[in-house]
Design an enzyme around this catalytic site. Structure first.
Site, PDB file in Angstrom:
ATOM      1  CE1 TYR A 270      15.250  30.601   5.783  1.00 59.66           C
ATOM      2  CE2 TYR A 270      15.426  28.264   5.271  1.00 59.66           C
ATOM      3  CZ  TYR A 270      15.164  29.565   4.871  1.00 59.66           C
ATOM      4  OH  TYR A 270      14.832  29.827   3.576  1.00 59.66           O
TER       5      TYR A 270
ATOM      6  CG  MET B 151      11.379  23.404   0.342  1.00 62.30           C
ATOM      7  SD  MET B 151      10.422  24.614  -0.578  1.00 62.30           S
ATOM      8  CE  MET B 151       9.348  25.267   0.679  1.00 62.30           C
TER       9      MET B 151
ATOM     10  NE  ARG C  47      -6.811   1.269  12.108  1.00 66.96           N
ATOM     11  CZ  ARG C  47      -5.668   1.010  11.476  1.00 66.96           C
ATOM     12  NH1 ARG C  47      -4.740   1.953  11.361  1.00 66.96           N
ATOM     13  NH2 ARG C  47      -5.429  -0.185  10.984  1.00 66.96           N
TER      14      ARG C  47
ATOM     15  CE  LYS D 133      -0.385  -0.155   5.062  1.00 65.54           C
ATOM     16  NZ  LYS D 133      -1.219  -0.649   6.163  1.00 65.54           N
TER      17      LYS D 133
HETATM   18  C1  LIG Z   1      -0.526  -1.667   6.807  1.00 64.57           C
HETATM   19  C2  LIG Z   1      -1.136  -2.909   7.342  1.00 64.57           C
HETATM   20  C3  LIG Z   1      -0.350  -4.037   7.603  1.00 64.57           C
HETATM   21  C4  LIG Z   1       1.166  -4.012   7.540  1.00 64.57           C
HETATM   22  O1  LIG Z   1       1.654  -3.446   8.726  1.00 64.57           O
HETATM   23  P1  LIG Z   1       3.203  -3.341   9.047  1.00 64.57           P
HETATM   24  O2  LIG Z   1       3.268  -2.801  10.423  1.00 64.57           O
HETATM   25  O3  LIG Z   1       3.779  -2.393   8.042  1.00 64.57           O
HETATM   26  O4  LIG Z   1       3.760  -4.710   8.898  1.00 64.57           O
HETATM   27  C5  LIG Z   1      -0.998  -5.196   7.984  1.00 64.57           C
HETATM   28  N1  LIG Z   1      -2.343  -5.226   8.125  1.00 64.57           N
HETATM   29  C6  LIG Z   1      -3.128  -4.157   7.902  1.00 64.57           C
HETATM   30  C7  LIG Z   1      -4.588  -4.253   8.103  1.00 64.57           C
HETATM   31  C8  LIG Z   1      -2.549  -2.962   7.516  1.00 64.57           C
HETATM   32  O5  LIG Z   1      -3.327  -1.881   7.319  1.00 64.57           O
END
Ligand SMILES: *Cc1c(COP(=O)(O)O)cnc(C)c1O
Length: 355
Positions: free
Chosen positions: A253, A301, A129, A33
């Site tokens: 800065y 930046m 969640r 993802k």
């Molecule tokens: C992103 C995600 C993972 C992977 O998590 P990591 O901590 O990066 O291994 C697994 N399960 C779900 C539901 C996720 O959203």
């Protein structure tokens, strides 16, 4: 060409995937993802296409990107669908989908698929969640199972605190999940990277490793479990300016850093617009031609200033590793008060080179 390069070592990605799956046992979805945590989803997915059991992405858009690149392995949508029209695409492309709310369940039940969906039904075992509460889970499962619209239900949940190995929170979530799943047939998937690495009882049918595939560890400093992982991204740039300052001179800065001694300052082409965290300022590690030094002054930046005083051989053109092999991305994240996930996801404007 501006010399900021994100080198993506796809062999390391393969190595980490194989390690994750071996540790977990059974099968593992490679979580790609968010553009593979900033590494390039298509390239990473292609790199394991011959060995992976499937992929996990957040949403339909990300899955379509993989399908358009010709990738044919199963793809799970971790957030499920957001509107009914997406279900036609899910069907067309043979995607798997998480169902984690009553609205998603209703959408699915109202649709008329020509062939059944493969559903991962999510339980809220304590993270609060997403997912069905334990007491509602079996009813949701039964409605799906009896709908004739699914051909397999994987039972899943997600952990809130798997990256805190000393706590009992993960074991408690696991118990809640197992109790509420009792008697419901089907495979199980619960483990993210941290769970795969330190919570043996969470290793079930399908692992869902993400961050560990990229060679970063979700665990706090001091846990050696990440040692066998190979960092996939190496973010490097070059020194393109050098100046000598006397003691007592401000740098950058806000003049947040003032030289304590005669100092050679190197100027690096990388800044927060490239995704380097601005909060990692004076003291954050860098490696210059392989030798560790530190940032001095604020990250701006487009530029960062580093200390070359003790590196007389370094000068214009010297390579600077922002993170990779000599400087671990977890170290920089700790300096910036964040996690490696965020740094990796944020890299942009760099030239991506795949090797
Ligand atoms: C992103 C995600 C993972 C992977 O998590 P990591 O901590 O990066 O291994 C697994 N399960 C779900 C539901 C996720 O959203």
């Amino acid at each position: 060409m501006r010399p900021l390069i994100a080198s993506i070592r796809l062999e390391h990605f393969r190595h980490n995937y194989e390690l994750a799956r071996r540790q977990h046992g059974g099968r593992a979805l490679a979580v790609v993802k968010a553009n593979a945590y900033g590494h390039g989803a298509v390239r990473c997915a292609q790199a394991v296409a011959d060995i992976a059991d499937g992929y996990a992405v957040a949403c339909l858009e990300e899955a379509l990107q993989l399908r358009e690149a010709g990738l044919t392995l199963p793809i799970l949508l971790l957030e499920g669908v957001f509107e009914p029209a997406e279900l036609a695409e899910v069907e067309r492309h043979g995607l798997w989908l998480v169902v984690q709310s009553q609205q998603q369940l209703d959408m699915l039940l109202a649709s008329q698929p020509a062939k059944p969906y493969r559903v991962w039904l999510k339980m809220d075992s304590g993270m609060h969640r997403a997912g069905f509460f334990p007491q509602d889970y079996a009813a949701a499962y039964q409605r799906l199972a009896e709908s004739g619209k699914v051909d397999g239900i994987v039972k899943m949940t997600h952990f809130a605190r798997a990256d805190e190995p000393a706590l009992s929170a993960t074991a408690q979530q696991m118990e809640t999940f197992d109790a509420a799943c009792a008697g419901l047939p089907g495979e199980i998937s619960v483990a993210n990277s941290a769970a795969i690495m330190v919570h043996e009882r969470t290793r079930r049918d399908w692992g869902r490793p993400g961050i560990m595939l990229y060679g970063a560890t979700p665990l706090p400093a001091g846990y050696e479990q990440g040692a066998a992982l190979k960092p996939v991204m190496r973010l490097t740039s070059r020194v393109f300016g050098v100046r000598e300052l006397a003691a007592g001179e401000p740098v950058g800065y806000g003049a947040t850093f003032v030289t304590e001694r005669p100092t050679r300052v190197g100027l690096i082409a990388c800044g927060y617009a490239d995704g380097y965290p601005r909060l990692a300022s004076t003291g954050s590690p860098v490696a210059i031609d392989g030798v560790r030094s530190r940032i001095i002054g604020r990250v701006s930046m487009d530029m960062i200033t580093v200390d070359l005083t003790d590196l007389p051989a370094a000068g214009i053109g010297s390579e600077v590793e922002l993170w990779g092999d000599s400087v671990h991305v977890n170290e920089v994240a700790a300096q910036a008060g964040t996690i490696a996930y965020e740094l990796l996801c944020n890299v942009k404007r760099a030239h991506f080179v795949y090797c």
